[in-house]
Design an enzyme around this catalytic site. Structure first.
Site, PDB file in Angstrom:
ATOM      1  N   ILE A 123       0.831  -1.202   0.000  1.00 23.39           N
ATOM      2  CA  ILE A 123       0.000   0.000   0.000  1.00 23.39           C
ATOM      3  C   ILE A 123       0.868   1.256   0.000  1.00 23.39           C
ATOM      4  CG2 ILE A 123      -2.079  -0.974   1.063  1.00 23.39           C
ATOM      5  CD1 ILE A 123      -0.997  -0.011   3.781  1.00 23.39           C
ATOM      6  N   TYR A 146       0.497  -9.494  17.876  1.00 29.17           N
ATOM      7  CA  TYR A 146       1.250 -10.084  16.754  1.00 29.17           C
ATOM      8  C   TYR A 146       1.287 -11.604  16.883  1.00 29.17           C
ATOM      9  CZ  TYR A 146       5.423 -10.919  13.790  1.00 29.17           C
ATOM     10  OH  TYR A 146       6.322 -11.369  12.846  1.00 29.17           O
TER      11      TYR A 146
HETATM   12  N1  LIG Z   1      11.400  -9.534   9.598  1.00 34.96           N
HETATM   13  C1  LIG Z   1      11.401 -10.482  10.533  1.00 34.96           C
HETATM   14  O1  LIG Z   1      12.312 -10.568  11.373  1.00 34.96           O
HETATM   15  C2  LIG Z   1      10.300 -11.489  10.565  1.00 34.96           C
HETATM   16  C3  LIG Z   1       9.205 -11.384   9.745  1.00 34.96           C
HETATM   17  N2  LIG Z   1       8.200 -12.311   9.819  1.00 34.96           N
HETATM   18  C4  LIG Z   1       7.026 -12.175   8.981  1.00 34.96           C
HETATM   19  O2  LIG Z   1       7.399 -11.985   7.629  1.00 34.96           O
HETATM   20  C5  LIG Z   1       6.499 -11.083   6.995  1.00 34.96           C
HETATM   21  C6  LIG Z   1       7.270  -9.966   6.342  1.00 34.96           C
HETATM   22  O3  LIG Z   1       7.992  -9.314   7.360  1.00 34.96           O
HETATM   23  P1  LIG Z   1       8.714  -7.912   7.117  1.00 34.96           P
HETATM   24  O4  LIG Z   1       9.017  -7.711   5.692  1.00 34.96           O
HETATM   25  O5  LIG Z   1       9.802  -7.858   8.110  1.00 34.96           O
HETATM   26  O6  LIG Z   1       7.548  -6.917   7.592  1.00 34.96           O
HETATM   27  P2  LIG Z   1       7.533  -5.323   7.441  1.00 34.96           P
HETATM   28  O7  LIG Z   1       6.847  -4.778   8.631  1.00 34.96           O
HETATM   29  O8  LIG Z   1       8.892  -4.817   7.122  1.00 34.96           O
HETATM   30  O9  LIG Z   1       6.614  -5.129   6.146  1.00 34.96           O
HETATM   31  C7  LIG Z   1       5.240  -5.369   6.161  1.00 34.96           C
HETATM   32  C8  LIG Z   1       4.616  -4.677   4.969  1.00 34.96           C
HETATM   33  O10 LIG Z   1       3.190  -4.849   5.048  1.00 34.96           O
HETATM   34  C9  LIG Z   1       2.618  -3.708   4.466  1.00 34.96           C
HETATM   35  N3  LIG Z   1       1.216  -3.540   4.854  1.00 34.96           N
HETATM   36  C10 LIG Z   1       0.705  -3.029   6.002  1.00 34.96           C
HETATM   37  N4  LIG Z   1      -0.647  -2.963   5.923  1.00 34.96           N
HETATM   38  C11 LIG Z   1      -0.994  -3.441   4.710  1.00 34.96           C
HETATM   39  C12 LIG Z   1      -2.227  -3.623   4.033  1.00 34.96           C
HETATM   40  N5  LIG Z   1      -3.394  -3.264   4.591  1.00 34.96           N
HETATM   41  N6  LIG Z   1      -2.223  -4.155   2.792  1.00 34.96           N
HETATM   42  C13 LIG Z   1      -1.053  -4.510   2.202  1.00 34.96           C
HETATM   43  N7  LIG Z   1       0.153  -4.353   2.785  1.00 34.96           N
HETATM   44  C14 LIG Z   1       0.177  -3.818   4.030  1.00 34.96           C
HETATM   45  C15 LIG Z   1       3.486  -2.550   4.951  1.00 34.96           C
HETATM   46  O11 LIG Z   1       3.337  -1.405   4.119  1.00 34.96           O
HETATM   47  C16 LIG Z   1       4.870  -3.161   4.910  1.00 34.96           C
HETATM   48  O12 LIG Z   1       5.551  -2.833   3.718  1.00 34.96           O
HETATM   49  C17 LIG Z   1       5.521 -10.629   8.075  1.00 34.96           C
HETATM   50  O13 LIG Z   1       4.328 -11.365   7.975  1.00 34.96           O
HETATM   51  C18 LIG Z   1       6.222 -10.955   9.360  1.00 34.96           C
HETATM   52  O14 LIG Z   1       5.320 -11.255  10.391  1.00 34.96           O
HETATM   53  C19 LIG Z   1       8.229 -13.348  10.696  1.00 34.96           C
HETATM   54  C20 LIG Z   1       9.283 -13.469  11.558  1.00 34.96           C
HETATM   55  C21 LIG Z   1      10.436 -12.606  11.516  1.00 34.96           C
HETATM   56  C1  LIG Z   2      10.695 -12.133  15.111  1.00 42.41           C
HETATM   57  C2  LIG Z   2       9.658 -11.334  14.445  1.00 42.41           C
HETATM   58  O1  LIG Z   2       8.615 -11.841  14.131  1.00 42.41           O
HETATM   59  C3  LIG Z   2       9.897  -9.894  14.193  1.00 42.41           C
HETATM   60  N1  LIG Z   2      11.230  -9.606  13.762  1.00 42.41           N
HETATM   61  C4  LIG Z   2       9.624  -9.111  15.445  1.00 42.41           C
HETATM   62  O2  LIG Z   2      10.583  -8.919  16.224  1.00 42.41           O
HETATM   63  O3  LIG Z   2       8.463  -8.750  15.675  1.00 42.41           O
END
Ligand SMILES: NC(=O)C1=CN([C@@H]2O[C@H](COP(=O)(O)OP(=O)(O)OC[C@H]3O[C@@H](n4cnc5c(N)ncnc54)[C@H](O)[C@@H]3O)[C@@H](O)[C@H]2O)C=CC1
Ligand SMILES: CC(=O)[C@H](N)C(=O)O
Length: 375
Positions: free
Chosen positions: A91, A197
């Site tokens: 978005i 979360y």
């Molecule tokens: N980065 C990490 O350390 C970890 C990430 N994850 C999971 O991996 C996935 C990706 O993580 P990240 O890239 O780090 O998250 P992030 O927080 O960096 O990115 C999430 C994205 O979702 C978008 N978003 C928010 N509301 C939205 C909506 N209504 N429609 C469409 N998009 C929307 C945001 O604009 C953002 O670009 C998440 O589901 C997260 O829970 C899981 C464990 C660890």
């Molecule tokens: C481990 C995850 O899911 C994320 N990086 C967070 O810290 O919320």
């Protein structure tokens, strides 16, 4: 009456179907247009079902693609399946390098019709659902986290089930809580997280598995540890410190850590995480004894990470200013992740341990900042 009879027959078949034998339900969904979200009367549900086997390559949609992980995943998948077969969506407005690197589209996961239009018009076959609010930002806006992480997920599940998509939804170490075994944490154990979360991710795991058994949805889920990347910023999580330390070490030589020095959490370098995602998506169905797997690489505390960075940058000064919310979250999460099922079932193997991670991050950020200084 005949419709009610047909529906109760479907329900009976569902309850009797073997855990992995989803065929009867899939057929039922198509035949009587009974789908998780009712297909418009008169529409031909089978019209939507473009199966992966019809094409050489999957056609992939990544939601929430502009966060820490999406751009890197798009790059990896485009290398494998071709640039135009992978569509990034979010978005937010993409930076110009991302916009010019391949297809990008606006998609709000809370807008069901918008999602359906994208899936239909682009003949999507794989959906990687990355949109979410992470642990720390989720606690500061529970209502939004609930909408995006739970309502949004419902839209994604229904779209995927209706259109016969293979669906990947990441879960997290945050799906466990203080009553879970923390060292190590196995795939199956008590899950009572204390963050919105975590609650939303347990919900995603259970709903995905339910749709798999009930509707034959090809749902695949990995519980990621904290992910560490050099060229993308984390989006408001508890493990963010482990990315920030590298940037601050290179730029200022000082780092203020918001977790206590002895807080141990599972972590992974982004290349391992993205490769695991591709590998589980490509794994033959028969190799998956479960639909939600822990994956792991390493586990460390802020103090151990700082020591490893100081081997390369001995002048780095680390101080501690504890963020009470993040600290409480971290203390409820696993310290070590047991990922033996992923290793046994589909051959998961990490490449990066702590020393390789530190070297790679410093090389990347160091060369980046040298380029910036030269310009
Ligand atoms: N980065 C990490 O350390 C970890 C990430 N994850 C999971 O991996 C996935 C990706 O993580 P990240 O890239 O780090 O998250 P992030 O927080 O960096 O990115 C999430 C994205 O979702 C978008 N978003 C928010 N509301 C939205 C909506 N209504 N429609 C469409 N998009 C929307 C945001 O604009 C953002 O670009 C998440 O589901 C997260 O829970 C899981 C464990 C660890
Ligand atoms: C481990 C995850 O899911 C994320 N990086 C967070 O810290 O919320």
């Amino acid at each position: 009456m005949p419709v009610i009879r047909a529906l109760s027959k479907v329900a009976k078949q569902a309850l009797l179907a073997p855990a992995c034998g989803c065929q009867p339900l899939t057929v039922a969904i198509r035949n009587i247009s009974f789908s998780p979200r009712q297909v418009t009367p008169g529409s031909d549900a089978s019209f939507h079902s473009v199966s992966f086997s019809e094409t050489d390559h999957p056609k992939v949609l990544i939601t929430g693609g502009l966060g820490q992980l999406g751009v890197g995943l798009a790059k990896l998948l485009r290398k494998r399946f071709g640039k135009n077969n992978v569509i990034l969506s979010d978005i937010r407005k993409p930076p110009s390098n991302v916009f010019h690197s391949g297809p990008f589209i606006y998609s709000d996961i809370l807008d069901y019709k918008n999602l359906r239009e994208i899936v239909v018009n682009n003949r999507i076959t794989w959906l990687v659902h990355y949109s979410a609010l992470l642990s720390a930002v989720g606690e500061s806006n529970v209502a939004l986290a609930r909408a995006v992480n739970i309502t949004g997920l419902h839209n994604i599940l229904d779209i995927a089930a209706e259109h016969g998509l293979r669906l990947f939804v990441p879960s997290t170490i945050g799906a466990f809580g203080p009553t879970s075994p923390r060292n190590p944490t196995p795939d199956l154990c008590v899950q009572r997280p204390r963050t919105i979360y975590g609650v939303s991710k347990v919900h995603a795991e259970l709903m995905g598995e339910y749709y798999h058994h009930r509707y034959g949805l090809d749902f695949r889920c990995l519980r990621y540890p904290g992910i560490i990347s050099a060229d993308s910023q984390p989006g408001g999580g508890t493990t963010d410190y482990a990315v920030q330390i590298f940037h601050d070490a290179v730029k200022t030589g000082k780092f203020e850590c918001n977790l206590k020095p002895d807080t141990r959490l599972p972590m992974m370098y982004i290349d391992d995480c993205l490769r695991a995602t591709l590998e589980v998506m490509e794994a033959p169905t028969e190799s998956l004894s479960m639909r939600t797997y822990n994956i792991n690489a390493m586990s460390f505390t802020p103090e151990e990470l700082a020591k490893e960075v100081q081997k390369q940058l001995p002048d780095l000064q680390v101080t501690y200013e504890i963020d009470a919310v993040r600290q409480a979250i971290a203390e409820s999460w696993p310290m070590n992740f047991d990922d033996s099922n992923a290793r046994n079932d589909w051959g998961w193997k990490h490449d990066y341990d702590l020393p390789e991670l530190v070297q790679t991050m410093l090389n990347f950020i160091g060369s980046d900042s040298r380029i910036a200084q030269a310009n």
